[in-house]
Design a protein around this motif. Sequence first.
Motif, short mmCIF file in Angstrom:
data_model
loop_
_atom_site.label_atom_id
_atom_site.label_comp_id
_atom_site.label_asym_id
_atom_site.label_seq_id
_atom_site.Cartn_x
_atom_site.Cartn_y
_atom_site.Cartn_z
N CYS A 90 121.42 15.81 53.47
CA CYS A 90 121.91 14.93 52.12
C CYS A 90 122.50 15.80 51.26
O CYS A 90 121.62 16.30 50.53
CB CYS A 90 120.91 13.79 51.64
N VAL A 91 123.77 16.02 51.29
CA VAL A 91 124.28 16.92 50.36
C VAL A 91 124.96 16.12 49.05
O VAL A 91 125.59 15.20 49.23
CB VAL A 91 125.38 17.90 50.99
N ALA A 92 124.68 16.54 47.85
CA ALA A 92 125.44 16.18 46.91
C ALA A 92 126.47 17.07 46.36
O ALA A 92 126.30 18.28 46.23
CB ALA A 92 124.22 16.05 45.35
N LEU A 93 127.56 16.37 46.26
CA LEU A 93 128.89 17.11 45.93
C LEU A 93 129.02 16.81 44.50
O LEU A 93 129.49 15.79 43.97
CB LEU A 93 130.00 16.72 46.73
N ILE A 94 128.68 17.78 43.63
CA ILE A 94 128.55 17.36 42.02
C ILE A 94 129.62 18.12 41.31
O ILE A 94 130.17 19.10 41.67
CB ILE A 94 127.33 17.45 41.56
N ARG A 120 120.99 9.57 59.47
CA ARG A 120 122.29 9.78 59.05
C ARG A 120 122.38 10.81 58.24
O ARG A 120 121.62 11.27 57.33
CB ARG A 120 123.15 8.69 58.91
N THR A 121 123.27 12.02 58.41
CA THR A 121 123.90 12.83 57.41
C THR A 121 124.49 12.06 56.08
O THR A 121 125.53 11.20 56.45
CB THR A 121 124.79 13.62 58.01
N LEU A 122 124.32 12.46 54.92
CA LEU A 122 124.87 12.03 53.93
C LEU A 122 125.69 13.08 52.98
O LEU A 122 125.17 14.16 52.81
CB LEU A 122 123.82 11.15 52.98
N LEU A 123 126.73 12.68 52.57
CA LEU A 123 127.62 13.65 51.64
C LEU A 123 127.72 12.66 50.40
O LEU A 123 128.66 11.83 50.55
CB LEU A 123 128.62 14.14 52.18
N ILE A 124 127.27 12.82 49.25
CA ILE A 124 127.38 11.78 48.02
C ILE A 124 128.04 12.54 46.77
O ILE A 124 127.69 13.74 46.57
CB ILE A 124 125.98 11.43 47.49
N VAL A 125 129.14 12.15 46.65
CA VAL A 125 129.79 12.77 45.40
C VAL A 125 129.47 12.07 44.31
O VAL A 125 129.58 10.65 44.25
CB VAL A 125 131.67 12.41 45.65
N GLU A 126 128.96 12.66 43.23
CA GLU A 126 128.73 12.07 41.91
C GLU A 126 128.98 12.92 40.77
O GLU A 126 129.08 14.42 40.83
CB GLU A 126 127.15 12.24 41.95
N GLU A 127 129.67 12.19 39.82
CA GLU A 127 129.91 13.09 38.52
C GLU A 127 128.64 13.18 37.89
O GLU A 127 128.51 14.40 37.11
CB GLU A 127 131.00 12.16 37.72
N ARG A 147 121.07 10.95 39.63
CA ARG A 147 120.41 10.08 40.88
C ARG A 147 120.64 10.74 42.15
O ARG A 147 119.93 10.86 42.94
CB ARG A 147 121.19 8.53 40.65
N ALA A 148 121.77 11.53 42.30
CA ALA A 148 122.15 12.05 43.60
C ALA A 148 121.18 13.11 44.00
O ALA A 148 120.65 13.29 45.02
CB ALA A 148 123.70 12.58 43.39
N LEU A 149 120.89 14.01 42.82
CA LEU A 149 120.03 14.98 43.04
C LEU A 149 118.65 14.52 43.57
O LEU A 149 117.53 15.38 44.04
CB LEU A 149 120.09 16.14 41.75
N GLN A 150 118.13 13.46 43.06
CA GLN A 150 116.91 12.94 43.53
C GLN A 150 116.73 12.68 45.04
O GLN A 150 115.86 12.72 45.65
CB GLN A 150 116.74 11.54 42.71
N LEU A 151 117.88 12.47 45.45
CA LEU A 151 118.13 12.05 47.08
C LEU A 151 118.50 13.22 47.77
O LEU A 151 117.88 13.46 49.21
CB LEU A 151 119.09 10.88 47.23
N ALA A 152 119.36 14.10 47.12
CA ALA A 152 119.96 15.24 47.95
C ALA A 152 118.95 16.01 48.46
O ALA A 152 117.94 16.67 47.86
CB ALA A 152 121.00 15.74 47.28
#
Lengths: 294, 264
Positions: free
Chosen positions: B76-80, B234-241, B245-250
Motif C-alpha cells: 500500500c503505497v502513499a503518493l504524497i 489488493r495492491t493500493l496506491l493512494i494519492v494524498e495531499e 491518514r494515508a500514512l496510517q494505512l500505507a
Amino acid sequence: MKLGNLIISGIVTGSIYASFAACVALWYRVSNILNLAVGDFAMLGALGVDNLVRVHHWKLAPAIAAMLAAVAVGAYVYDRIVLGLAQDGRTRQEGIVVTFFFTFALSFFIEGIAELLYGTDVHAAPAIWSGQSLSLGGGLHVDRAGVLVVAFAAVVGVTLALVLRGTLQGKAIEACGENFFGARIVGIDNRKYRRLLFIVSALLACVFGILESPITGYTYDSGAAISLTGFIAAAFAGFQKPGKAVVAGLGIGIVEALLGGYVSANYADTILYALLAAAVLIRPGAMGLDVVPE
Amino acid sequence: MPKSPPFCAIRDVLAGDNINGAYDGAMARSWAPRADAGAEPVRDGASALAISNLSVTYGRVAAVHDVSFEVAEGDCVALIGPNGNGKSSIVMGIAGLVHRRGRVEIFGRPAPADDVSFMPRHGFTLVPERRQLYPQLSVADNIVLGGFSRTRSLRRARASDAHRQALELFPELSDRMKQKAGTLSGGEQQMVAIARGLAADPRILAVDEPCLGLAETVSRRVYDVLRRIHESGRTLLIVEESPVRALQLATRQVEVRNGVVVRA
C-alpha cells in the motif's frame, strides 16, 4: 381526408428527421461534434444508386451494396484523417469551430463532389418496392416507399433503444456523453465509439436516402436541408436525449406537412426556426443550455 | 513486502475505528482475502507496477519529470506531496489518460502510452480525483460500467464476483441503485467511484485524493473501506495531499515535489 393524408405524409418525412435527429444527438454525446453532413450521406446514397443503375446499368442490389461500402469507407477515412487530427492528438480540440465546422465543411465537400458526378438535375434511386400507392381506406393513401421508410425508422429506433438501455456497449456510449474523462478511466475508448457511430450514422442516412428518394427526388444540394431539420429536431432535445430527438423529429415532420398543406410550404422552415428560437428562450434547460452539475 | 511495525500498530488501532458497525458483517463475508490473489504470477523479478522515467506534460508545461519508482504486489503505497506538484499527473500518466513519456510496466508487461483500456484490462484501476462519475446515469449503471474492461456483456458484468463484492462493500448504496449518481452526496459519490473501480476486479487500485471535500466521519469510512480492500490482497496506491491518514494505512511512501520524486 386531406388532414389524414397530410399526417401520413408528415409521419413518413418525420420518421426520417427522427432517425437523423437521433443520430445527430447520439454522435454529439460521444464526440461533441454536430453531424451536419448526415443529410448529404442520404443524398449521396440516392443519387449514387440512381447513377449506377440508370447510367452504368448496374443491378439494384449491387448498386446499393457498392454505395453503402463507398459511404462507409468515406466516413471511416474522414474520421481517421480529419476528426482524428482534431480530437485524438495530445490536446483534444473542443469549441464552436470543432462542434460546427468539421462536418459543415464535409457537407460542402460532399455537395461539390455530387454536383460534379451527378449534375444538378433531380434524380431518385429506383423504388425497392414499386407499384401504386397503398390505400388505407377512407381515402387515405401511403406510398410504398413511405411504408419502407417508416418501417426502417421503426426498426432503427427500437434497435437504438435496446442497445442503449440493454447493453454494456450502449451504457458505454451514454458514459462517453456524460463524462469524456470518466469514460476513459474505465477503459472506454471514446475514439472507437465516435468512429463507429459516425460510420453507422452515414450508413443509416444512405439507406434512408435510397428508400425515400422515390417519393421526393434528390438533387446534389438536398442533403443540407435534411441535415438542418435533423439538427433542429436534435436541438429541441438539447442534443442530449436521442429518444426526445426522435419525438421532436416526428413532430417536425407532421408540422411541416400540415403547414405545407394548409398554409404554404414556403413558410414551413421559417416557422420551424421561430419555434426553435422560442424553445431556446422559454426552456433553455430542456435545450441543454444550462450548466450540468457534477 | 512486510509491513513496518509503526504502520501495523497504527493500522491495528484504526481497525476498530469503523464508524458504522452494520458494515462489518457484510464486509467480513465479502472481503476475505481474494482466493485468486496472486493467481496470475508476477513474472520473475517483476514488480506489480514499475515506473521508469515517467514524464507528463500539458502543452509546454511539464508537470512530471523523469519519475521512477516501483510498487510490489500487496503493497500500500502513499503518493504524497503538496497540491499541484504532479501527484495526480503521475497516476493519470500511469493509467494512460494523459500524454506521457517513459516506461510503465504492470506485472512485467510494458503498457502502451495511447491505449486507455490496457491498464484496467491488466489489473490497474484508477479512482480519480473528484470521482468523475456519469451524473445522469443511475448508480447501478455507474458501477456496472467499471467492468467494461473485463467484458462487453451486461449480464456477465452484473453477475461477476467483482461486481457483487463491490456492491456488498457499500450496503448503504443498495436502496439508491436507481438514483442518478449526480444527485448523491459527495461521500456517496466517492463510494460509487470506489465500487466502480472494484467492479473491474483490479489487482492494483489507485485512489486519487479519496477524501477531497468529504466530512471527517465520511473520510474515516472511506479509509476503513480502503483498509479492507488492502487486506483482501489488493495492491493500493493512494494519492494524498494531506498524508496523515494515508500514512496510517500505507506500507511505503513516495514523496513528490515539483514533479520530481524526492523520496521513495
